[in-house]
Structure formats: C-alpha cells, structure tokens
Scaffold this active site. Structure first.
Site, PDB file in Angstrom:
ATOM      1  N   TYR A  47      12.633  14.616  20.291  1.00 56.28           N
ATOM      2  CA  TYR A  47      12.981  13.534  19.480  1.00 56.28           C
ATOM      3  C   TYR A  47      12.477  12.688  18.770  1.00 56.28           C
ATOM      4  CZ  TYR A  47      15.769  11.967  15.367  1.00 56.28           C
ATOM      5  OH  TYR A  47      16.585  11.237  13.745  1.00 56.28           O
ATOM      6  N   PHE A  64      -0.624  15.341 -11.939  1.00 54.98           N
ATOM      7  CA  PHE A  64       0.014  16.575 -11.112  1.00 54.98           C
ATOM      8  C   PHE A  64       1.213  16.153 -11.147  1.00 54.98           C
ATOM      9  CE2 PHE A  64       1.688  18.812  -7.410  1.00 54.98           C
ATOM     10  CZ  PHE A  64       1.435  20.483  -7.927  1.00 54.98           C
ATOM     11  N   THR A  65       2.811  17.329 -11.217  1.00 54.59           N
ATOM     12  CA  THR A  65       3.820  17.752 -11.706  1.00 54.59           C
ATOM     13  C   THR A  65       4.167  16.767 -10.939  1.00 54.59           C
ATOM     14  OG1 THR A  65       3.758  19.754 -10.023  1.00 54.59           O
ATOM     15  CG2 THR A  65       3.246  19.814 -12.733  1.00 54.59           C
ATOM     16  N   ASP A  84      -5.139  11.779  -3.543  1.00 55.39           N
ATOM     17  CA  ASP A  84      -4.468  13.219  -3.290  1.00 55.39           C
ATOM     18  C   ASP A  84      -5.137  13.486  -2.872  1.00 55.39           C
ATOM     19  OD1 ASP A  84      -3.211  15.825  -3.415  1.00 55.39           O
ATOM     20  OD2 ASP A  84      -2.529  15.393  -4.828  1.00 55.39           O
ATOM     21  N   LYS A  96      -2.048  22.877   2.110  1.00 52.87           N
ATOM     22  CA  LYS A  96      -2.379  23.662   1.251  1.00 52.87           C
ATOM     23  C   LYS A  96      -4.721  23.393   2.352  1.00 52.87           C
ATOM     24  CE  LYS A  96      -0.173  22.676  -2.338  1.00 52.87           C
ATOM     25  NZ  LYS A  96      -0.191  21.582  -2.684  1.00 52.87           N
ATOM     26  N   ARG A 128       0.479  27.234 -15.983  1.00 54.53           N
ATOM     27  CA  ARG A 128       0.114  25.462 -16.170  1.00 54.53           C
ATOM     28  C   ARG A 128      -0.865  25.652 -17.161  1.00 54.53           C
ATOM     29  NH1 ARG A 128       2.678  23.639 -12.523  1.00 54.53           N
ATOM     30  NH2 ARG A 128       2.097  23.711 -10.254  1.00 54.53           N
ATOM     31  N   PHE A 151       9.323  24.316 -14.619  1.00 53.38           N
ATOM     32  CA  PHE A 151       8.853  25.590 -14.792  1.00 53.38           C
ATOM     33  C   PHE A 151       9.406  25.966 -13.569  1.00 53.38           C
ATOM     34  CE2 PHE A 151       6.243  23.933 -11.272  1.00 53.38           C
ATOM     35  CZ  PHE A 151       6.251  22.178 -11.532  1.00 53.38           C
TER      36      PHE A 151
END
Ligand SMILES: *Cc1c(COP(=O)(O)O)cnc(C)c1O
Length: 471
Positions: free
Chosen positions: A85, A137-138, A228, A271, A395, A462
């Site tokens: 943990y 970005f969303t 980001d 990513k 998009r 979306f």
C-alpha cells in the site's frame, strides 16, 4: 551483406525505407464485420464512435490513449509489481525515471492524466483567475473551469488555419499573453498552460525558441509555466528535425532541455509513456508539491501510488526509458507521415504539416456542403466506420461543447476528424487499408448528408452524445 552493399541496392531501387525498431512477438486477431452488421452497430451507437463496442471495430484509430503495445521488458516488469500500500519499490523507479528524463523534482502519481489536471488546477487556481494556454484541450480546460478559472487561447493565429504550413504551429503568441497581462494583471494569471504538441491543432509542436522566449516573458511578471507533457516526445522529434541547432541532439536531451524551461508538468502516461493506464504530476516547487500531495490522498490514492498498481508504475518507468530512444520517436512520426502522404497524393484535405500522433481530416473542406451545426466531422467519422469498420473520432463542434456563459455551441475554426495511430500496434498494410477507406468515403462525399444530435450530455458531450442521420 555489408552495409554499403545494402545501400547500393537501395539506391538502385531508388528508395531507402525506414522500419519499426521492433518485431512482433504476440498477435491479437481482428476482423471486419459485414456491411449490414456495421450499419446496425453504427445506428445502435447513435453514430458516435465512442459508443461502439470495440469488438465491432476493425482497425481502431479512435485514440492513441492507453492503446500502445507494451514491450517484452514492460511485461516482464509487470511481474515485478510491489503491491505494498505504501512505499512500493515501483514508485521509486517511476520517480527516478521522471527525474532523470524530464528533470522535475517532486513526483505525484495519479490514475491517469486528468487526475493530475484536477490536482494542479485545484492547487494553483483561485476563482476569478485566467489560464492562458496554447489552444484548449477538453479535460484540461474543464478542470481549469471547475477550479474557477477562465481559459484564454494564446496560440499563434496560424494554428487555427488547417492549410498554413508553419513548422511550429503549437507556438504561443507572446503578444497575446502580454495583452492579457495588460488587461487583467499578472496576479490574476497563476500559470501558463503549455502543451507540447498541441492535440487540438493537429498534433503541432512548440519550438525550443518559443518556450525560451515564453520563460523570459513570464519571469518578468512572476508567472509560472506548467506543461502538458502528454506528447512531448513527438514535440522533441519535430524540434530535432526542424529547429536550427538541434539536428545532432538526442530526443532525450531535447526533452530534458524543454522541460527545464517549465515549472512542472502533468502527464497522461497512456500516451508517450507506452502503457495502458497511468498518469503523474511533477513539480519543482516544494509548496505546490505539498498541496498536491495533500489532495492526492483525497481524490486518487496514497501519494506513492495515486490510483496505479505497483506493476503499472513499473511499466510506466520502463516505458519512459523506451520512449526517449531516437528510433522509437522517428518511427512513430514516420508512420503517421506515411498515411498522410497517401492521402495528400489523392488530394484529400488534411491538416498540414502532418502532426505527431494522428492525421486530422479537414471535415470543412471534405464536406463543404454540410453546415457546422450538422456536425461534418462527426459525420465523417460515422461514414468511415460504415465503409470499413475503421474507428476515428470527432474533433470539432461536438468536442468544443457549449459556451458556459451563453449556452450556445462554440464554433471552432477547426472541424476535424482525427485518425489516431496507437504506438507500436499497426503495420504499414493497415495504413494502406485505412487510406483506401478514406478515399472511398471521399469519392462519395457529395451524396453524404449530415447528422442531427438527439441526446446531449452536460459535460464532455463528445463522449456520449447520440445522433441520427439526416434524411
Ligand atoms: C489524453 C490527454 C489528457 C488527459 O489524459 P487522460 O489520461 O486521458 O486522463 C490531457 N492532455 C492531453 C493533451 C491529452 O491528450
């Protein structure tokens, strides 16, 4: 055969190809449904590719998020998961990898990228603040808004023009920041939200010169820069390829230098980091780290796992070491370029320059007769699925959502269908099949009608919106 012999052969055939720096050890069978089955599946999904079952998809280019193929070493690393943990050894491997390759000091793991966006937005934004960013970005913008901030777009104008071939279309327009500072005051701007390769602009990079100049400007006003870092590897590749002085530098060196101009980063490990789940926040300021660590236990998990299993953290740590290899970055971007060049040869409208993770079909030029309120990019994604079972995503106006003040649709300049390539998953033959399907849909374009939205969710619409075919 000697190297020089191979070279001569290549010259004789007039070409020298690149190839993926890996070979396939395990396969996952895929197949295409019949046309009738595809029609049924599309209708059941409300013509929204997010609502399709993956089993009904042939080649899945919905996203490059969490869809990478892991290496044999990463799978071996999964067996070394320390599922304690607290204080798992895999957390320390992850921390070391981020410190070594990105260069940040304090690391907070999260379940995925938006977990980190949530923490950093809450830690830094006071209601009434402004958050300038190189295109939205969303999930990033939504977390900034939920924390009480207002997003302001400061990307260069070229980014909103799909045919402009600027080599660094992700760059920040410094005059746009200056005028925001003049208008609202620097104390209302906690940080710049900088994305390395701008997803929504078509995977376009930021130059090293731009981030350096940005650093100088914000230093005069006491504003921070948070990155980001989701697709910084592709950004580093474009710098290596296009920017003076970087041709002989390694991807790893470029990544490290770029991050050095920023104060911290949030990351979707799904990513660049070559894993199926995970994320992290990394900051240099110990006070910000403390605030984020206090919150991570509320929203994600203990500060040494943040929602990830030990084995998942090990896979991220190993993925970071693999992603910085020059051959990996080059083959990643070249595969996308291969697909893009086929489409350009057929004069199919795409965003140029070809970006780092996807081809973006320009639905406004593809379907000039379909008005934006009838969702041309969503229509194109639906038609591609109907044609061949290839899954892509919208998009455009659906992703842009509604203006929180007026409640009207936002009408983004870019109305795009994203054909996203997972890392290390598909071959060149798959790219050929995809290109041919896009061509078939293009040839039918004049007969194609748009869509009507029949269900609209409140947030990030979306993902779950439903549509019907018009006519
Ligand atoms: C995917 C993504 C995120 C969010 O990360 P998740 O892991 O999907 O939560 C943030 N920024 C960019 C640019 C992304 O592509």
């Amino acid at each position: 055969m000697t190297d020089s012999k191979i070279k001569t052969m290549g010259q004789q055939f007039g070409r020298r190809s690149w190839a993926e720096p890996w070979k396939i050890k395990m396969v996952e069978p895929i197949h295409m449904l019949t046309q009738e089955e595809r029609q049924k599946a599309a209708a059941e999904a409300g013509y929204n590719t997010f609502l399709l079952r993956s089993e009904d998809v042939y080649i899945d280019l919905l996203t490059d998020s969490g869809t990478s193929a892991m290496s044999d070493r990463q799978w071996a690393g999964m067996m070394l998961g320390d599922e304690a943990y607290a204080g798992s050894r895999n957390f320390y491997h992850l921390e070391e990898a981020i410190q070594q390759y990105y260069g940040y000091k304090h690391i907070i793991p999260t379940h995925q990228g938006r977990g980190a966006e949530h923490l950093i937005s809450k830690a830094l934004i006071t209601p009434g603040d402004y958050i300038p960013g190189n295109m939205y970005f969303t999930t990033t913008r939504l977390h900034q808004e939920l924390a009480g901030g207002t997003f302001v777009d400061i990307i260069i104008d070229e980014a909103h023009n799909p045919v402009n071939r600027h080599p660094f279309k992700g760059n920040v327009d410094l005059s746009k920041i200056q005028s925001l500072i003049d208008r609202v005051g620097a104390d209302k701007i906690p940080y710049i939200s900088l994305a390395g390769t701008v997803n929504m602009a078509g995977g376009q990079p930021v130059s090293m010169a731009n981030v350096k100049a940005l650093r100088e400007l914000v230093d005069k006003h006491g504003i921070c820069i948070y990155l980001d870092a989701t697709r910084m590897i592709e950004n580093a590749f474009f710098i290596q390829e296009r920017e003076e002085g970087y041709h002989d530098k390694h991807i790893a060196e470029i990544l490290f230098e770029f991050c050095n101009y920023t104060d911290g980063a949030w990351m979707s490990a799904k990513k660049d980091n070559l894993v199926n789940i995970g994320g992290w926040l990394a900051v240099n300021d110990p006070k910000v780290a403390e605030r984020a660590r206090n919150m991570v236990v509320v929203y994600e998990g203990l500060h040494t796992y943040g929602g990830m299993a030990g084995r998942d953290m090990e896979a991220v740590a190993l993925g970071i070491k693999e992603m910085v290899q020059d051959e990996h970055a080059a083959s990643r971007v070249r595969q996308i370029r291969y697909l893009g060049k086929l489409l350009l040869d057929w004069e199919i409208p795409i965003v140029e320059p070809i970006g780092g993770h996807a081809i973006f079909l320009d639905a406004k030029r593809f379907y000039p007769h379909i008005p934006q309120d009838e969702f041309p990019a969503q229509t194109l994604a639906a038609q591609l699925y109907l044609d061949s079972g290839v899954r892509t995503m919208e998009r455009g106006i659906v992703s842009a959502g509604r203006d929180p003040e007026t409640g009207n649709h936002r009408h983004p300049a870019l109305e795009l269908t994203r054909v996203t390539i997972p890392r290390r998953v598909y071959t060149q033959a798959h790219m050929d099949v995809v290109a041919e399907s896009i061509k078939a849909v293009y040839d039918e374009r004049e007969k194609t009608k748009g869509l009507k939205m029949v269900y609209e969710p409140e947030y990030l619409r979306f993902f779950q919106a439903r549509f019907e075919l018009i006519g």
